[in-house]
Scaffold this motif. Structure first.
Motif, PDB file in Angstrom:
ATOM      1  N   MET A   1       0.840  -1.197   0.000  1.00  0.00           N
ATOM      2  CA  MET A   1       0.000   0.000   0.000  1.00  0.00           C
ATOM      3  C   MET A   1       0.876   1.249   0.000  1.00  0.00           C
ATOM      4  O   MET A   1       1.938   1.260   0.607  1.00  0.00           O
ATOM      5  N   SER A  14      -5.662   0.090  -7.029  1.00  0.00           N
ATOM      6  CA  SER A  14      -4.728  -0.999  -7.312  1.00  0.00           C
ATOM      7  C   SER A  14      -4.619  -1.953  -6.127  1.00  0.00           C
ATOM      8  O   SER A  14      -4.598  -3.185  -6.303  1.00  0.00           O
ATOM      9  N   ALA A  15      -4.538  -1.399  -4.912  1.00  0.00           N
ATOM     10  CA  ALA A  15      -4.429  -2.241  -3.721  1.00  0.00           C
ATOM     11  C   ALA A  15      -5.686  -3.078  -3.528  1.00  0.00           C
ATOM     12  O   ALA A  15      -5.610  -4.270  -3.210  1.00  0.00           O
ATOM     13  N   LEU A  16      -6.850  -2.469  -3.730  1.00  0.00           N
ATOM     14  CA  LEU A  16      -8.103  -3.196  -3.555  1.00  0.00           C
ATOM     15  C   LEU A  16      -8.275  -4.261  -4.631  1.00  0.00           C
ATOM     16  O   LEU A  16      -8.706  -5.386  -4.347  1.00  0.00           O
ATOM     17  N   ARG A  17      -7.905  -3.911  -5.861  1.00  0.00           N
ATOM     18  CA  ARG A  17      -8.035  -4.875  -6.955  1.00  0.00           C
ATOM     19  C   ARG A  17      -7.115  -6.073  -6.724  1.00  0.00           C
ATOM     20  O   ARG A  17      -7.483  -7.220  -6.962  1.00  0.00           O
ATOM     21  N   ALA A  19      -6.299  -7.274  -3.978  1.00  0.00           N
ATOM     22  CA  ALA A  19      -6.847  -8.083  -2.892  1.00  0.00           C
ATOM     23  C   ALA A  19      -8.101  -8.837  -3.313  1.00  0.00           C
ATOM     24  O   ALA A  19      -8.676  -9.574  -2.510  1.00  0.00           O
ATOM     25  N   CYS A  21     -10.988  -7.359  -4.613  1.00  0.00           N
ATOM     26  CA  CYS A  21     -12.231  -6.595  -4.499  1.00  0.00           C
ATOM     27  C   CYS A  21     -12.802  -6.358  -5.900  1.00  0.00           C
ATOM     28  O   CYS A  21     -12.166  -5.692  -6.732  1.00  0.00           O
ATOM     29  N   ALA A  24     -13.521  -2.447  -7.051  1.00  0.00           N
ATOM     30  CA  ALA A  24     -12.418  -1.694  -6.459  1.00  0.00           C
ATOM     31  C   ALA A  24     -12.580  -0.187  -6.628  1.00  0.00           C
ATOM     32  O   ALA A  24     -12.313   0.582  -5.700  1.00  0.00           O
ATOM     33  N   VAL A  45      -7.731   1.087   3.973  1.00  0.00           N
ATOM     34  CA  VAL A  45      -7.372   0.207   2.857  1.00  0.00           C
ATOM     35  C   VAL A  45      -6.715  -1.068   3.379  1.00  0.00           C
ATOM     36  O   VAL A  45      -7.000  -2.177   2.902  1.00  0.00           O
ATOM     37  N   ASP A  46      -5.856  -0.937   4.367  1.00  0.00           N
ATOM     38  CA  ASP A  46      -5.205  -2.112   4.942  1.00  0.00           C
ATOM     39  C   ASP A  46      -6.235  -3.078   5.526  1.00  0.00           C
ATOM     40  O   ASP A  46      -6.125  -4.302   5.339  1.00  0.00           O
ATOM     41  N   ARG A  48      -9.407  -3.320   4.712  1.00  0.00           N
ATOM     42  CA  ARG A  48     -10.228  -3.890   3.639  1.00  0.00           C
ATOM     43  C   ARG A  48      -9.466  -4.977   2.895  1.00  0.00           C
ATOM     44  O   ARG A  48     -10.017  -6.038   2.585  1.00  0.00           O
ATOM     45  N   THR A  49      -8.211  -4.747   2.590  1.00  0.00           N
ATOM     46  CA  THR A  49      -7.435  -5.750   1.856  1.00  0.00           C
ATOM     47  C   THR A  49      -7.157  -6.977   2.718  1.00  0.00           C
ATOM     48  O   THR A  49      -6.858  -8.053   2.189  1.00  0.00           O
TER      49      THR A  49
END
Length: 268
Positions: A1, A14-17, A19, A21, A24, A45-46, A48-49
Motif C-alpha cells: 500500500m 490498485s491495492a483493492l483490486r 486483494a 475486491c 475496487a 485500505v489495509d 479492507r485488503t
C-alpha cells in the motif's frame, strides 16, 4: 500500500483490486470520501485488503435511505433486507409499536422509525456489541435497544401491543456456515449466521412466541432462504399466524409475513 503522503485514488484502486475486491473503483471512492486524513485512508485500505467487510471498514452502511453505523464484529445489514422493510410498511402502515428482534446494528428498527410517524421502537439482540451499535442507530428516533435472548430482552409492557415485529434471524444451516464468503464467515458473529441444523431453529422460537407479543392484526416478518421458505411459512401457520411468502427476484429476497388474526366478535 502507498505511504500516507503518496496515497492516491489509483493507488487505492490498485491495492483493492490486488486483494480481489470486485468493485475496487467504487470502494476506493467510498474509502477516500469517508477518511478524514491520508493516514486514516491508508489504515482503512489495509483493513479492507485484509478481508474486513467494507461497511465495517467505513463504519457505516447505506440501508433504506439511511446511513447506518456498523461497528467491527457486528452483522452488516444486507441491501436485500430493504425488501423486508418495504413489506412491513405495506402490511402495517399505521403501526405505532415496532420491535426489531435479532437486531444486529438496529438497521431495521431505524428504517421503520424513519418511515413511521412517532412509532415506539425497541430492538433486541443477544450480542452486547450489536446492542451497543443499535443504541447508536436508534438514538435519533428515541428508540431503545435491549440485551438478551429474543423476547426475554423486551419490557413486559410490550406484550400484546406490537404492530410490526421484525426478526432477521440467523438462517444458514450449521453445515453451510463454512461455505459463506470470508467477509461474513470470518468477520461477523456466528450467532448472527448459524440457524441450526436446518437453519430454522431461531425462527421456530420467534414464531412460537410472537402471538403473545403482537397486537391483533400485528405482523411478524422474517427473511429466509429460498429452500427454507415453504417450511418457514408452515412454522408461522403452526404458531397461529396467517402466513404468506413475498419474493423479490431482483434482490433474491424471500420474506415470510405472518399476521395475528383479529379476535372474532362475540355475540350478545
Amino acid at each position: 500500500m502507498a505511504t500516507p503522503t503518496s496515497l492516491s485514488p489509483s493507488a487505492v484502486v490498485s491495492a483493492l483490486r490486488a486483494a480481489g475486491c470486485v468493485f475496487a473503483e467504487d470502494e476506493a471512492e467510498l474509502i477516500l470520501a469517508t477518511a478524514r486524513t491520508p493516514q486514516e485512508a491508508a489504515g482503512m485500505v489495509d483493513r479492507r485488503t485484509a478481508g474486513l467487510p467494507l461497511e465495517q471498514v467505513l463504519g457505516w452502511a447505506e440501508f433504506h435511505g439511511l446511513r447506518v453505523t456498523v461497528e467491527p464484529g457486528v452483522f452488516v445489514p444486507r441491501r436485500r433486507t430493504e425488501f423486508l422493510v418495504d413489506q412491513a410498511l405495506a402490511a402495517a402502515p399505521d403501526a405505532t409499536v415496532v420491535v426489531d428482534l435479532c437486531c444486529g446494528s438496529g438497521a431495521l428498527g431505524a428504517a421503520l422509525a424513519a418511515a413511521l410517524d412517532d412509532a415506539e421502537v425497541h430492538a433486541a439482540d443477544i450480542d452486547p456489541a450489536a446492542v451497543r451499535c443499535a443504541r447508536r442507530n436508534l438514538a435519533a428516533c428515541y428508540g431503545r435497544a435491549h440485551e438478551g435472548d429474543l423476547y426475554d430482552a423486551l419490557p413486559a409492557g410490550l406484550r400484546g401491543r406490537v404492530g410490526i415485529l421484525t426478526a432477521n434471524v440467523p438462517y444458514v444451516p450449521t453445515a453451510e456456515v463454512a461455505l459463506l464468503p470470508p467477509e461474513a464467515r470470518d468477520h461477523e458473529p456466528l450467532v448472527a449466521l448459524d440457524g441450526g441444523p436446518d437453519g430454522l431453529d431461531v425462527l421456530r422460537r420467534v414464531a412460537a412466541g410472537a402471538p403473545a407479543w403482537l397486537a391483533p392484526g400485528g405482523c411478524l416478518l422474517t427473511e429466509t432462504g429460498e429452500r427454507q421458505a415453504p417450511a418457514a411459512v408452515q412454522i408461522f401457520r403452526d404458531a397461529g399466524l396467517t402466513a404468506r411468502l413475498a419474493v423479490d427476484d431482483d434482490l433474491y429476497a424471500h420474506v415470510v409475513i405472518g399476521v395475528l388474526p383479529q379476535p372474532l366478535p362475540t355475540g350478545r
